[in-house]
Design an enzyme around this catalytic site. Structure first.
Site, PDB file in Angstrom:
ATOM      1  N   THR A  40       6.782  -5.432  -1.096  1.00  0.00           N
ATOM      2  CA  THR A  40       6.686  -5.151  -2.526  1.00  0.00           C
ATOM      3  C   THR A  40       6.527  -6.441  -3.320  1.00  0.00           C
ATOM      4  OG1 THR A  40       8.025  -3.178  -2.285  1.00  0.00           O
ATOM      5  CG2 THR A  40       7.942  -4.150  -4.485  1.00  0.00           C
ATOM      6  N   HIS A  43       3.084  -7.572  -3.064  1.00  0.00           N
ATOM      7  CA  HIS A  43       2.193  -6.784  -3.924  1.00  0.00           C
ATOM      8  C   HIS A  43       2.284  -7.260  -5.373  1.00  0.00           C
ATOM      9  CE1 HIS A  43       1.217  -4.262  -0.648  1.00  0.00           C
ATOM     10  NE2 HIS A  43       2.309  -3.521  -0.646  1.00  0.00           N
ATOM     11  N   ARG A 200       5.144  -8.977  16.540  1.00  0.00           N
ATOM     12  CA  ARG A 200       6.055  -7.897  16.151  1.00  0.00           C
ATOM     13  C   ARG A 200       6.352  -6.968  17.326  1.00  0.00           C
ATOM     14  NH1 ARG A 200       4.077  -6.408   9.950  1.00  0.00           N
ATOM     15  NH2 ARG A 200       5.438  -7.954   8.970  1.00  0.00           N
TER      16      ARG A 200
END
Lengths: 346, 346, 346, 346
Positions: A40, A43, A200
């Protein structure tokens, strides 16, 4: 105090001095020690469509944090200066039908710190006392700082029944990685993790995945069917928001299975509703935020009992001044990225 | 005996004489009195893509029926000649993981009468005794003949919690109409029904809908928001399979609400997963068939107690010879269409 | 064949030769390798009130067993000679309302092997194919032989939500000990075990209990409150049937907690319904048998994944000839006692 | 202002003038119009063991009421003078684990008005704004005044699944009578009501019971078995607190059924745990208070939709001065007794 501020619409963030906030009578003033960087925040930095539609600059960003209480408002009980704390980042209204029926996580008037109001990437933050969560001794400040995304993961896993079940986690960003560890500790019998970033996938294995799958190079459905007697997995936890992962998850969930959706796709996703949902009798659940405060109690309990160690997920640490390096890191397949406000690391 | 047969691939059905089936030791032979016509039968007549992919002609079609037991196999107990019965049309394998964990309605090897094996539009049908369901005295043969679709409706409504809740039923074909009546009897506080066929909307009102909405002429979302304090409905029961209804239902379900999907869309449906499922914390459930036999016991109980009268939904009755007229009727907005094998009507 | 037989009312059992049973068309004939001794068998030996009221001698006793299929009936599919198997000991009728709604474990016409019909303490047993459960390779014959009581434990633990919860297991006989291991594997955060036999308390610790309590020498309530912030435990699993344990469990379960009752008290138990159930908003669940076959699938999954190792609970092994020594052992605080029919031990 | 006060330990109550309370900044001052008399009030009048152990006189008694807001505190939003309101009588602490996990009805530090702090049998009462519940226009003041016990009934019925089920309500005081009406509106297929007072049995019938049973003159078990194919009832709602009713309810609940316990027995009750709970696989739930605020929303919804009319339960109305006559009435088999503070009746 220092604060990372979205000053105006458009790309970028500025680390600058701003006045420190003051607590009201039912608030707590927290000196921030460590913050977690979230997609977030990226963003907001990049000023994508969602950010442009929601934020009203200037705003101090950041919603994952931990610190030490510096001051409590005159009516606050149960919290005291010196306590190590984090906080639920969703400030619910408390009076809507959702808040009054145990669903404050979908409060219609929620304000999120670092998005709707000033957030945590600063030397100090003021939080309503009701949102402040005391951290048990024995929990590191770094782990304290990531209770928000860890809580997303607990909310997701606890929404399904994973006991003795096969589980597919699609998307191994930090929340997906946490999900793997929580599912493992909760009796999942076989955990598949899919993710395109190799680093990951290695973290996924470290957190307890039995089988890692890179959908860029392997056929997810084929792998899963071959290891589930052709039935598919009992539970899918979709953490990526990628249309392909959502569709793939629905494809490989077994008849009668459960699919929990947390990853946010940017656009509409075409779904084969007849074949993948109705004929299979599948249940889908949209997951947002954390249940207040069932999720938090569960998280405390798992951490205190040592059922879960989220620390392998924390792969990068930066000083707040290096926030741009930190933002780069989350675009390169990092696990959780921590920024230090106090110079410490633990 | 007479039977309505799909003789070969392509459009059409033939009413012809075929040998009557004989019951095995655990089977029941039933003289069929009344049958219900379903959209599925129309698809088989028209030979759409689904039918072409699944049926292996020749096959006697029809899966909704009631009749009187003519003969029972040597090992059958609990059923006797002269009993009025209907049957669960899904013959589950009994040994797969779904069958052995209470989910026979999603049996992986299910055979459906009138689709995979010979069905009920005939003077006689043989059914496994385990699928045969005795009809209480006091229930008419017509109502007995529609237990299959009525059971779909019970399965749907019972999958949600409608007590004191607002409910939107999208699609008022027979199953949607039954849902309205069942929801009403189960404590739903406000029932909205949407449908484009005016005749069906009138039936919806007759079955207990508080508000009928024709989405061709009214704005579904606006109507519902205006009557739910802007919150949307608690529960959506989607019975149409129309993409617009699925999307509209997801749009107007309240935060934290439930959406049960039974209507089968033909193609993929683009969904706004982020806005309509995740941010709202919505749960979707795919509904197929009837729970064996929880749904059947519930149905018996409601009918016996007079909590539901499904008869207004039966709008047309034909003799079996007029099957083509009957098929026309279901394309013109009829409620449930019954064909009589025995000349009777009740 | 050899069989352990209750020949007539009164104390005692006789190991004698009897004719081997023959399988019907839907039955399986199993050569028994290993059997588990249960408190129920001891009650039958001693001919207590329950046994006198229920058994109709002569009957071969024993309901916990594993072996190898010797022969299958003509209609049996999915099982073959040579398979290692155990079986659900409750032969449900299949047609009552309980059986038809996923509750065969409380079938009203259940027949239990070794109680109502001939059982497993013999060289051969015939079981309905539907009750036979195939054992995965990698599972020892001893563990195969105790699936019945292990299933009781799975049924109990799965009936509660133990994730991140504190759990008290009262009574550490074999089923209680299994419960500890299952709860541990399912995310219980703190497990208390109470039992008066010191040897069993040591087994409890070995199976994963965090805190063992001998109520003969310690104050159960005081110990638990001191370790739960005074709140009590989230979940109580009562496996002893002792009135004191039932009452104590209700006393220390927290407000809003769950109590699962499996241990069978012989007499009525006075309960403080107001204080311990109503004011606290507690839920009690009676647990009997195993869910068919959800419990069995869960058990297979945990065992296959290595989430649980039940072997430490098996403390004694005897040849069938030494059945009286075996019965003595279960009265002296043993864990699970296994009798070997085939001379093997593993 | 006038207030009905427990002035000192021992029998009796005094109607006297006391100073009116003043609202704090988050409180609401309500002019009381109508109050409901509860068995609890009678216990306080009689000064039974419970009352002697809990109350600290002097205290204004009464917890069921409705009235009109006279004044709101400076920080109150969402309530305004002139609003007709009632209130949740349990003032939960808001910070304990129960309050923070959706279980405020079992708050460990609850204060109940009219018991722990001054109550509603007075011209004015001050309530925290969070406890105040606005009454829809169209609901009478009398019905508004009994939301507290009506909420107990909703909490009870909503805790079970009564859809298409047979239900036994034991004890037809006001809460039991409300349960009958709510169960009826929620799809219960057959409602049995047991009660020794003939007048209340008539009210039970009026509220929707299909079969009334006076256990003083009829054999409860025999009646119920004869009407449930020998199976017993699906759900028991125990509202009397009588040991005989609790034991009888457990006796006649079917295998796998649910028993909700609200009536408070004074002493311990001996239960046949093995036969009536474990072997039958029964679930018992202790019910206390009302869920905040799920119960209240459900109640509003049923009342607004006309699904329930509780007014037949209100059998007696008195002026506040006649409180002793009112207390006599509740000992003589009355339904709900209302006291008027404002001289009105509706």
């Amino acid at each position: 105090m220092r604060a990372l501020v979205k000053e105006r619409p458009g790309k970028g963030l500025v680390l600058k001095d701003v006045p420190a906030p003051r607590p009201g009578p039912r608030d707590v003033l927290i000196r921030v020690a460590r913050v977690g960087l979230c997609g977030t925040d990226a963003h907001i930095y990049a000023w994508n469509a969602w950010a442009a539609g929601r934020l009203k600059p200037p705003v101090v960003i950041g919603h994952e944090f931990a610190g030490v209480i510096a001051e409590v408002g005159s009516e606050v009980t149960g919290h005291a200066p010196g306590d190590t704390v984090t906080a639920e980042s969703h400030i619910a209204c408390g009076v809507c039908v959702q808040c009054r029926t145990g669903n404050a996580h979908i409060c219609r008037s929620v304000r999120i710190i670092g998005v709707d109001i000033d957030g945590a990437f600063a030397d100090f933050i003021v939080m309503p006392a009701a949102n402040v969560w005391k951290i048990d001794s024995g929990i590191s400040m770094d782990v304290a700082a990531i209770h928000d995304p860890l809580g997303n993961a607990f909310h997701t896993v606890m929404s399904a029944d994973v006991r003795g079940r096969s589980v597919l986690v699609t998307g191994c960003g930090p929340i997906g990685l946490f999900c793997i560890g929580i599912a493992k500790a909760s009796g999942a019998s076989r955990i598949f993790a899919s993710e395109v970033q190799p680093a990951r996938l290695e973290l996924a294995r470290m957190m307890g995945a039995h089988q890692i799958i890179n959908p860029a190079t392997a056929d997810l459905e084929q792998v899963i069917r071959s290891q589930t007697d052709g039935l598919g997995v009992d539970v899918v936890l979709e953490m990526s928001g990628h249309p392909r992962a959502i569709r793939g998850g629905l494809r490989v969930v077994r008849d009668g299975g459960e699919v929990c959706l947390l990853g946010l796709p940017e656009d509409e996703v075409p779904l084969d509703v007849s074949r993948d949902i109705i004929f299979k009798g599948v249940t889908l659940k949209g997951i947002i935020g954390r249940r207040m405060f069932e999720t938090w109690y569960a998280m405390r309990s798992y951490l205190k009992a040592g059922l879960l160690d989220p620390r392998p997920v924390i792969t990068h640490r930066f000083a707040i001044d290096d926030f741009e390096k930190a933002l780069e890191a989350i675009h390169s397949g990092a696990g959780k990225v921590i920024l230090s406000m106090d110079g410490g690391a633990s």
